[in-house]
Design a protein around this motif. Structure first.
Motif, short mmCIF file in Angstrom:
data_model
loop_
_atom_site.label_atom_id
_atom_site.label_comp_id
_atom_site.label_asym_id
_atom_site.label_seq_id
_atom_site.Cartn_x
_atom_site.Cartn_y
_atom_site.Cartn_z
N ASN A 2 27.94 -21.67 65.24
CA ASN A 2 28.91 -22.76 65.36
C ASN A 2 28.26 -24.13 65.17
N ILE A 3 27.59 -24.28 64.02
CA ILE A 3 26.88 -25.52 63.74
C ILE A 3 27.30 -26.09 62.40
N VAL A 4 27.39 -27.42 62.31
CA VAL A 4 27.60 -28.11 61.03
C VAL A 4 26.22 -28.51 60.54
N LEU A 5 25.75 -27.88 59.49
CA LEU A 5 24.39 -28.10 59.01
C LEU A 5 24.39 -29.15 57.91
N ASP A 6 24.07 -30.40 58.27
CA ASP A 6 24.08 -31.48 57.29
C ASP A 6 22.70 -31.76 56.71
N ASP A 7 21.66 -31.22 57.33
CA ASP A 7 20.31 -31.46 56.84
C ASP A 7 19.41 -30.31 57.30
N SER A 8 18.58 -29.82 56.41
CA SER A 8 17.70 -28.71 56.77
C SER A 8 16.23 -29.04 56.55
N SER A 9 15.92 -30.32 56.33
CA SER A 9 14.53 -30.71 56.07
C SER A 9 13.63 -30.44 57.26
N ASP A 10 14.17 -30.56 58.47
CA ASP A 10 13.35 -30.31 59.66
C ASP A 10 13.08 -28.82 59.84
N ILE A 11 13.90 -27.98 59.23
CA ILE A 11 13.69 -26.54 59.32
C ILE A 11 12.57 -26.11 58.38
N ILE A 12 12.64 -26.53 57.13
CA ILE A 12 11.62 -26.11 56.17
C ILE A 12 10.26 -26.69 56.53
N SER A 13 10.23 -27.85 57.17
CA SER A 13 8.95 -28.44 57.56
C SER A 13 8.19 -27.55 58.54
N GLN A 14 8.94 -26.74 59.31
CA GLN A 14 8.30 -25.80 60.22
C GLN A 14 7.47 -24.77 59.46
N GLY A 15 7.94 -24.39 58.28
CA GLY A 15 7.22 -23.41 57.49
C GLY A 15 5.86 -23.91 57.03
N LEU A 16 5.78 -25.20 56.76
CA LEU A 16 4.51 -25.78 56.30
C LEU A 16 3.48 -25.87 57.42
N GLN A 17 3.92 -25.71 58.65
CA GLN A 17 2.99 -25.81 59.78
C GLN A 17 2.18 -24.53 60.01
N ILE A 18 2.50 -23.49 59.26
CA ILE A 18 1.81 -22.20 59.42
C ILE A 18 0.42 -22.28 58.78
N ARG A 19 -0.59 -21.86 59.51
CA ARG A 19 -1.96 -21.90 59.00
C ARG A 19 -2.10 -21.04 57.75
N GLY A 20 -2.72 -21.61 56.74
CA GLY A 20 -2.97 -20.89 55.50
C GLY A 20 -1.87 -20.97 54.47
N VAL A 21 -0.73 -21.52 54.86
CA VAL A 21 0.40 -21.64 53.94
C VAL A 21 0.22 -22.85 53.02
N GLU A 22 0.49 -22.68 51.75
CA GLU A 22 0.48 -23.78 50.80
C GLU A 22 1.88 -24.32 50.53
N GLY A 23 2.87 -23.45 50.58
CA GLY A 23 4.23 -23.88 50.29
C GLY A 23 5.25 -23.18 51.17
N ALA A 24 6.43 -23.76 51.22
CA ALA A 24 7.56 -23.16 51.94
C ALA A 24 8.80 -23.32 51.10
N VAL A 25 9.66 -22.31 51.15
CA VAL A 25 10.93 -22.37 50.42
C VAL A 25 12.04 -21.91 51.37
#
Length: 317
Positions: A233-256
């Motif tokens: 039950n959420i209105v998702l107007d921006d997801s940039s803060d979600i994908i940024s979490q993926g870049l915080q993983i050690r050893g990761v070069e990219g996130a999609v």
């Protein structure tokens, strides 16, 4: 065309509309709101055009309530429409069909299509707000705390609080000048980043719990289905803060991040050091920056979009 020449074209004009890209982020909103105020200060009949409303975490910005989705096309007898932070014509948050005035395109995206009658694109700028800051000075508009707050917000959002590689000495110099206008940078940061509804945090948790690492752990793959958004039950107007979490993983070069929408799939791409996600996005008609880009894929399933994009990333990573 130089920015000085753009300023000289604007100065004789009176009725000026300003707009940005659809689903405006902090740079788009901050740039438009700051230029709107500056043009008012030098006596222009300025107004903002937007099919979109501002997201909750940007509603603290001065005059953001005027971006309410009611004015969607240029007003009669407008001399020009200035489009900020928008790489291509299809993503403009305004109906410009039939507009006979001058279209001025000011942006920092590498993938900009140069769709304006007048174009100024500076891909070295960390944010469109850097360009707008210079433009306001060229227009001899007086800077004040409200304008500074909008510009500073734009810089903070597009540089990830100045931690991304796009932040340059120029970025920090401008930020330093803006802070002289008695703006509370701590409050700005809190409004932007520490202001999420509980449902958004639950969504972040769900996405992270289902994130996959592929290509020897170099790519984090995330997805959001329509069903997940509906269930939380959420209105998702921006997801940039979600994908940024993926870049915080050690050893990761990219996130999609693949996000299922009514008419297809929206894809967000981010990278750290060497993966050119703009090159990947351009294959599918998207674009943006080398380290941050996006794609809108129409009439396609989530699985089809994933197969196509992930195969393209595999060639680049």
């Amino acid at each position: 065309m130089t920015l000085h020449e753009i300023a000289n074209k604007i100065l004789p004009m009176n009725k000026i509309g300003i707009t940005f890209h659809v689903s405006p982020d902090g740079d788009a909103a901050g740039s438009v709101l700051s230029l709107y105020q500056a043009l008012k200060k030098i006596g222009k009949e300025a107004y903002m055009i937007s099919k979109d409303t501002i997201s909750y975490n940007l509603s603290f910005l001065p005059f953001s309530n005027e971006l309410n989705g009611e004015c969607v096309s240029p007003k009669e007898d407008s001399d020009c429409v200035i489009i900020l932070d928008c790489g291509n014509k299809e993503r403009i948050s305004a109906d410009l069909e039939g507009f006979k005035g001058t279209i001025i395109n000011i942006d920092h995206h590498l993938s900009n299509d140069l769709y304006g009658d007048l174009n100024f694109i500076d891909v070295t700028a960390s944010a469109t707000a850097e360009i707008v800051y210079s433009l306001i000075n060229l227009l001899n508009a007086e800077m004040d705390s409200d304008i500074a707050k909008c510009l500073y917000t734009a810089l903070v959002t597009d540089t990830g609080s100045f931690r991304h590689s796009n932040a340059t000495p120029t970025t920090h110099n401008i930020a330093s000048e803006l802070l002289k206008f008695d703006i509370n940078h701590s409050d700005i940061h809190s409004n932007i980043f520490d202001n999420k509804p509980f449902e958004k945090l639950k969504l972040i948790g769900y996405v992270l719990g289902n994130t996959e690492l592929i290509y020897e752990g170099k790519l984090a793959v995330m997805e959001i289905t329509k069903d997940t958004v509906s269930r939380l039950n959420i209105v998702l107007d921006d997801s940039s803060d979600i994908i940024s979490q993926g870049l915080q993983i050690r050893g990761v070069e990219g996130a999609v991040l693949f996000r299922e929408v009514e008419d297809g799939v929206k894809v967000s791409l981010r990278s750290k050091k060497y993966l050119n996600v703009n090159k990947v996005a351009s294959v599918f008609g998207g674009g943006g920056h080398i380290r941050a880009s996006g794609i809108t894929m129409k009439n396609i399933s989530l699985n089809e979009a994933k197969n196509l994009v992930l195969n393209q990333i595999k060639e680049e990573i």
